[in-house]
Design a protein around this motif. Structure first.
Motif, short mmCIF file in Angstrom:
data_model
loop_
_atom_site.label_atom_id
_atom_site.label_comp_id
_atom_site.label_asym_id
_atom_site.label_seq_id
_atom_site.Cartn_x
_atom_site.Cartn_y
_atom_site.Cartn_z
N LYS A 1 11.87 80.68 -32.46
CA LYS A 1 10.56 80.31 -33.00
C LYS A 1 10.40 80.85 -34.43
N LEU A 2 9.82 80.00 -35.28
CA LEU A 2 9.56 80.40 -36.66
C LEU A 2 8.06 80.43 -36.97
N PHE A 3 7.36 79.30 -36.76
CA PHE A 3 5.95 79.18 -37.10
C PHE A 3 5.22 78.37 -36.03
N MET A 4 3.87 78.48 -36.07
CA MET A 4 3.01 77.56 -35.33
C MET A 4 2.03 76.92 -36.31
N ILE A 5 1.98 75.60 -36.29
CA ILE A 5 1.07 74.84 -37.15
C ILE A 5 0.03 74.18 -36.27
N SER A 6 -1.24 74.43 -36.58
CA SER A 6 -2.35 73.93 -35.75
C SER A 6 -3.14 72.88 -36.52
N ASP A 7 -3.49 71.82 -35.80
CA ASP A 7 -4.39 70.80 -36.35
C ASP A 7 -5.82 71.25 -36.04
N TYR A 8 -6.49 71.83 -37.03
CA TYR A 8 -7.82 72.41 -36.82
C TYR A 8 -8.94 71.38 -36.88
N THR A 9 -8.63 70.13 -37.24
CA THR A 9 -9.69 69.13 -37.41
C THR A 9 -10.32 68.73 -36.09
N ARG A 10 -9.66 68.99 -34.98
CA ARG A 10 -10.23 68.70 -33.66
C ARG A 10 -9.93 69.86 -32.72
N VAL A 11 -10.95 70.25 -31.96
CA VAL A 11 -10.80 71.30 -30.96
C VAL A 11 -11.38 70.81 -29.65
N TYR A 12 -11.12 71.55 -28.59
CA TYR A 12 -11.73 71.20 -27.30
C TYR A 12 -12.13 72.48 -26.57
N LEU A 13 -13.24 72.37 -25.85
CA LEU A 13 -13.70 73.44 -24.97
C LEU A 13 -13.02 73.27 -23.62
N GLU A 14 -12.25 74.27 -23.23
CA GLU A 14 -11.56 74.26 -21.94
C GLU A 14 -12.40 75.04 -20.93
N ALA A 15 -12.92 74.35 -19.92
CA ALA A 15 -13.75 74.97 -18.90
C ALA A 15 -13.24 74.55 -17.52
N TYR A 16 -13.75 75.24 -16.50
CA TYR A 16 -13.32 74.96 -15.13
C TYR A 16 -14.54 74.76 -14.24
N LEU A 17 -14.47 73.74 -13.37
CA LEU A 17 -15.58 73.39 -12.49
C LEU A 17 -15.10 73.38 -11.04
N SER A 18 -16.04 73.68 -10.15
CA SER A 18 -15.76 73.57 -8.73
C SER A 18 -15.78 72.10 -8.30
N LEU B 1 -14.26 68.10 -29.69
CA LEU B 1 -15.21 68.22 -30.80
C LEU B 1 -14.48 68.02 -32.12
N ASP B 2 -15.15 67.39 -33.08
CA ASP B 2 -14.64 67.34 -34.46
C ASP B 2 -14.91 68.68 -35.13
N ASN B 3 -13.95 69.10 -35.98
CA ASN B 3 -14.06 70.42 -36.61
C ASN B 3 -13.58 70.33 -38.07
N PRO B 4 -14.22 69.49 -38.88
CA PRO B 4 -13.72 69.28 -40.25
C PRO B 4 -13.85 70.52 -41.12
N ASP B 5 -14.84 71.36 -40.87
CA ASP B 5 -15.07 72.54 -41.71
C ASP B 5 -14.41 73.80 -41.16
N MET B 6 -13.65 73.65 -40.08
CA MET B 6 -12.92 74.77 -39.47
C MET B 6 -13.85 75.93 -39.09
N LEU B 7 -15.06 75.59 -38.65
CA LEU B 7 -15.95 76.63 -38.15
C LEU B 7 -15.52 77.10 -36.76
N LEU B 8 -14.93 76.20 -35.99
CA LEU B 8 -14.54 76.51 -34.62
C LEU B 8 -13.06 76.90 -34.60
N LEU B 9 -12.78 78.08 -34.08
CA LEU B 9 -11.43 78.61 -34.08
C LEU B 9 -10.92 78.79 -32.66
N GLN B 10 -9.61 78.72 -32.53
CA GLN B 10 -9.01 78.85 -31.20
C GLN B 10 -9.26 80.24 -30.64
N GLY B 11 -9.66 80.27 -29.37
CA GLY B 11 -9.93 81.55 -28.70
C GLY B 11 -11.39 81.94 -28.67
N MET B 12 -12.26 81.23 -29.42
CA MET B 12 -13.70 81.54 -29.39
C MET B 12 -14.27 81.22 -28.01
#
Length: 441
Positions: A236-253, A307-318
């Motif tokens: 492994k050398l690098f990880m490149i992330s496409d920040y323009t779109r994110v998703y909320l990962e949740a779990y339901l019964s 979700l769309d994230n054009p301004d990169m306000l939402l970061l992975q792990g939040m």
């Protein structure tokens, strides 16, 4: 103190006058009775009339003395029964992830010569990320080229020997064993030449792979190597992330999943609202378009709100909270939940205090249907425009005079989000009594 003293003196004078009047009337009637000389029948009637008149006046005097002022109206907070939409909401919570996380790996085994990018840098396609030291690879290529030349000469010699011994074998001049030996030498030399060609080709390819470029555009979200590290092939050398779109990962019964329209989610998705603790008061909107078809070991199903994230306000792990409306009842009569007096159950009876035209509290039974976070659907007992008590209802009784104060409804934020309001003060003012005046003596 002077004003209170005057009021007290006036009241005493009035009470004393009433008592003296009653006493004089009673004494006057007694004197008349004593001086009466008529027959017994008329005397008995007059005595009875006098007694009734005296008792009536005494009762009237007592009532005048015991009469109390009416209690002041109770201050209450009210809201109107209105028309609107009941929204049943499913709450979510989980972690944000970038939609695309591309791992860049090494295609050669070499030492890192230089790193051309910085952590967190925005990258374009084919931008140079890293350069490997190609010294070892060039040595391998040169060695492979020399071996190829030597083995090609050996191949040429063995080929001539095989062709010569083939004619001798056909004429019977040599044995089969001698012929097989020459053939084996030729075949081994041919195989060695092919191996040398493969090694040389691989070395030449590796020389073209010593410069690592970005396969996709995005953000350099992780780096696994430092300058001078020796990296093996596929490391492994690098990880490149496409920040323009994110998703909320949740779990339901399974119960919560059963409330959702799965077909609608998979075909077009349903709208979802996401809030982040890092951005209080701000909401982000997307769509729930994914439900995991198989539950995990905890019997929970993964869902994703994209979700769309054009301004990169939402970061992975939040950490994020989400809500999605899974059922709506439009244009129905609604009563605020705060006005209900009994335990709230869907499709059941309850009670509220209604302010009537005389500004008095009237207890009324009502039947409610479905509920949301703020309102209940009215099935019967109330109509649009009725005024109901929401603050101060706990200490009311039917028929009690009220001083209603309509509460400002919470102002709606974007797409249904509402802000909180403060309840008005409901303390009842106590009537002034002698000795508690505002003026100082």
């Amino acid at each position: 103190m002077g004003e209170l003293t005057v009021k007290s003196s006036v009241k005493e004078i009035i009470d004393r006058t009433l008592r003296l009047t009653c006493l004089r009337v009673r004494n006057g009637i007694a004197g008349i009775l004593c001086s009466w000389n008529g027959d017994n029948v008329r005397r008995t009637c007059l005595i009875s009339f006098a007694i009734i008149l005296a008792v009536s006046m005494l009762i009237s005097c007592g009532q005048q003395q015991n009469k109390k002022p009416p209690p002041p109206p109770m201050k209450v907070g009210t809201l109107k029964v209105d028309k609107g939409t009941i929204e049943q909401v499913l709450e979510l919570s989980g972690t944000l992830n970038f939609v695309a996380n591309t791992t860049v790996s090494s295609e050669v085994s070499a030492q890192v010569k230089s790193i051309e990018v910085a952590d967190g840098q925005a990258l374009e396609v084919d931008q140079v990320l890293l350069v490997f030291d190609d010294t070892k690879i060039k040595e391998t290529a040169n060695q492979a080229s020399a071996n190829l030349q030597k083995d090609e000469a050996t191949l040429a010699y063995n080929k001539i020997e095989w062709e010569k011994n083939l004619e001798l074998f056909k004429s019977g001049s040599i044995s089969h064993t001698q012929y097989e030996q020459k053939l084996s030498n030729y075949q081994n030399a041919l195989a060695q030449v092919e191996a040398d060609k493969a090694v040389l080709a691989k070395a030449l390819q590796d020389l073209n792979k010593t410069t690592v470029k970005a396969p996709v555009a995005g953000l350099l979200s992780n780096r696994y190597v430092e300058r001078g590290d020796w990296v093996s092939e596929a490391g492994k050398l690098f990880m490149i992330s496409d920040y323009t779109r994110v998703y909320l990962e949740a779990y339901l019964s399974d119960i919560d999943v059963g409330r959702l329209n799965v077909k609608r989610i998979l075909t077009g998705g349903i709208e979802g609202e996401v809030t982040i603790d890092s951005y209080p008061g701000k909401a982000f909107f997307g769509k729930l378009t994914y439900i995991q078809p198989v539950a995990n070991q905890g019997r929970l199903f993964q869902v994703r709100v994209y979700l769309d994230n054009p301004d990169m306000l939402l970061l992975q792990g939040m950490f994020a909270r989400g809500r999605t409306v899974y059922k709506e009842i439009p244009d129905c009569t609604r009563v605020p939940l705060q006005a209900l007096l009994e335990q709230i159950r869907d499709n059941d009876y309850n009670a509220v205090y209604v302010v009537d035209s005389d500004r008095k509290a009237q207890l009324r039974r009502t039947k409610i249907g479905l509920t949301d976070a703020k309102n209940a659907q009215v099935l019967e007992g109330l109509k649009d425009g009725d005024t109901v008590v929401v603050y101060g209802k706990e200490i009311l009784s039917s028929g009690q005079p009220l001083e209603p104060s309509e509460i400002q409804k919470p102002a709606k934020a974007s797409r249904g989000k509402e802000t909180a309001v403060e309840a008005p003060k409901m303390q009842q003012e106590s009537p002034k009594t002698p000795g508690n005046g505002n003026k100082r003596s």
